[in-house]
Design a protein around this motif. Sequence first.
Motif, PDB file in Angstrom:
ATOM      1  N   PRO A   1      68.922 -66.060  74.270  1.00  0.00           N
ATOM      2  CA  PRO A   1      68.902 -66.604  72.906  1.00  0.00           C
ATOM      3  C   PRO A   1      68.603 -68.099  72.931  1.00  0.00           C
ATOM      4  O   PRO A   1      68.905 -68.779  73.934  1.00  0.00           O
ATOM      5  CB  PRO A   1      70.332 -66.348  72.409  1.00  0.00           C
ATOM      6  CG  PRO A   1      70.871 -65.286  73.304  1.00  0.00           C
ATOM      7  CD  PRO A   1      70.193 -65.449  74.625  1.00  0.00           C
ATOM      8  N   LYS A   2      68.037 -68.613  71.864  1.00  0.00           N
ATOM      9  CA  LYS A   2      67.652 -70.034  71.833  1.00  0.00           C
ATOM     10  C   LYS A   2      68.829 -70.957  72.129  1.00  0.00           C
ATOM     11  O   LYS A   2      68.665 -72.014  72.726  1.00  0.00           O
ATOM     12  CB  LYS A   2      67.052 -70.377  70.474  1.00  0.00           C
ATOM     13  CG  LYS A   2      65.631 -69.856  70.305  1.00  0.00           C
ATOM     14  CD  LYS A   2      64.974 -70.446  69.080  1.00  0.00           C
ATOM     15  CE  LYS A   2      63.515 -69.977  69.006  1.00  0.00           C
ATOM     16  NZ  LYS A   2      62.817 -70.532  67.818  1.00  0.00           N
ATOM     17  N   THR A   3      70.022 -70.565  71.687  1.00  0.00           N
ATOM     18  CA  THR A   3      71.195 -71.413  71.915  1.00  0.00           C
ATOM     19  C   THR A   3      71.568 -71.500  73.394  1.00  0.00           C
ATOM     20  O   THR A   3      72.283 -72.400  73.822  1.00  0.00           O
ATOM     21  CB  THR A   3      72.409 -70.865  71.137  1.00  0.00           C
ATOM     22  OG1 THR A   3      72.577 -69.481  71.481  1.00  0.00           O
ATOM     23  CG2 THR A   3      72.192 -71.018  69.637  1.00  0.00           C
ATOM     24  N   MET A   4      71.068 -70.557  74.195  1.00  0.00           N
ATOM     25  CA  MET A   4      71.413 -70.541  75.621  1.00  0.00           C
ATOM     26  C   MET A   4      70.230 -70.850  76.540  1.00  0.00           C
ATOM     27  O   MET A   4      70.345 -70.768  77.758  1.00  0.00           O
ATOM     28  CB  MET A   4      71.990 -69.166  75.992  1.00  0.00           C
ATOM     29  CG  MET A   4      73.244 -68.797  75.226  1.00  0.00           C
ATOM     30  SD  MET A   4      73.860 -67.157  75.673  1.00  0.00           S
ATOM     31  CE  MET A   4      74.385 -67.420  77.360  1.00  0.00           C
ATOM     32  N   GLU A   5      69.083 -71.206  75.954  1.00  0.00           N
ATOM     33  CA  GLU A   5      67.893 -71.469  76.771  1.00  0.00           C
ATOM     34  C   GLU A   5      68.083 -72.628  77.747  1.00  0.00           C
ATOM     35  O   GLU A   5      67.451 -72.681  78.796  1.00  0.00           O
ATOM     36  CB  GLU A   5      66.687 -71.745  75.870  1.00  0.00           C
ATOM     37  CG  GLU A   5      66.069 -70.473  75.316  1.00  0.00           C
ATOM     38  CD  GLU A   5      64.845 -70.743  74.466  1.00  0.00           C
ATOM     39  OE1 GLU A   5      64.583 -71.940  74.165  1.00  0.00           O
ATOM     40  OE2 GLU A   5      64.149 -69.793  74.093  1.00  0.00           O
ATOM     41  N   GLY A   6      68.986 -73.545  77.395  1.00  0.00           N
ATOM     42  CA  GLY A   6      69.247 -74.690  78.270  1.00  0.00           C
ATOM     43  C   GLY A   6      69.844 -74.293  79.609  1.00  0.00           C
ATOM     44  O   GLY A   6      69.809 -75.071  80.573  1.00  0.00           O
TER      45      GLY A   6
END
Length: 456
Positions: free
Chosen positions: A238-243
């Motif tokens: 998910p975008k929130t976890m791409e980091g």
Amino acid sequence: MKIVAVTSCPTGIAHTYMAAEALQMAAKEMNVEIKVETHGSIGVENEITSEEINKAHAVIIAADTKIDKTKFEGLPIVEGTVQDAIKNSKGLIERAMKLKKEEKEYVEKISEIKEEKQNKKKGPYHHLMTGVSYMIPFVVAGGILIAISFAFGIHAAENEGTLPWALSFIGGGAAFALMIPILSGFIAYSIADRPGLVPGMIGGMLSAQIGAGFLGGLVAGFLAGYTIILLRKWIKLPKTMEGLMPVLVLPLLSSLIVGLLMLYIIGKPAAAINNGLSNWLENLQEGSAIVLGLVIGLMMAFDMGGPVNKAAYAFGVSTIAAGQSSSVMAAVMAAGMVPPLGIGIATLIAKNKFTKEEREAGKASLVLGISFITEGAIPFAAADPLRVIPSLMAGSAITGALTMLFKVKLAVPHGGIFVLPIPNAVEGLLPYIISIAIGSVVTAFLVATLKKPKVE
């Protein structure tokens, strides 16, 4: 109109600067303003600033190694090899001049398609040369430090705590220990960018520790790079976890995969092949050794710093990786010195066969030759390839064969004549010098005989 450019060859010694000079000369003839940033063996020189990028119309990247394009974001990019810049610099500049900044999105799409095709066609060589270019300084520094330790006596480094021991430990225990991890890491970096460094270096270190050596390091580098690419395709967060991808997911999973494969599947066969190659080289009969030296000489002179030359050099480096003297490395360096030395001698003994400018360049060629920079012969070969290249190959082949016949061994992977005075750096110093001299004279004689007289 202003154009900026970057040039970089695997060794960062000659082709990098020859490409830069060719672009500058072509731009001057075409009345185009250009600034060329070189990525050489001593680092980045003539660095392009943000202000210059903002004013530039396009960027030319003429490189055989991985170049970070981040700072050129927003500029149309024309890509080529250093050979493209040397042989067709005007063509690269013309292509850059035709691009418009508005075409950026289109150019990026074309670049993506082109990059995929290039990876299929010549990717492995490009990735290998990126790894080799970062590895060479470690090999050279380590090899010369080991050779200096030999100056105190061939077994002086065995006495712990002494200066010879310290030199040998720095060269062999540190610089050479990093050689294979650096090679693997930057092969993976070339394939998958920065995420490839971690699994690449870990795979390279494992290769060194389990005895898989240079060959295992090559496999680990490619394995790590393509593992990262596959993980990027397969894992979608998910975008929130791409980091988490670059700092946790990719390094952890890729290191685990590469490490396990190296330990349980790839390591033992690679180590067996590596040991087999070492034993084969050690036990070569005289006839086979001469043939090997002959082939090495032909390869070193065939393209003078190109893919074939670099393949021979990489083979030589792989034989010296254990910190021992190598007959193959001796043949590689001697044969690589012959082309520019032979050309330089030819300009002195057959002045009527060369223009005034070529005779002046011949003096520089002599200096490059004694420094083991084979590329010094390229301008002469490019001007008259059918006569010059066979002459260069003949001289280098004879030198390579002679070094093998005389059983010369070299403990240093670079440096030309400047490392020869170091005691014990060369096993068979006089025959080595004679081999280089004979090959150079043969090349000079053939060039002087075959070339036609020049009319000033």
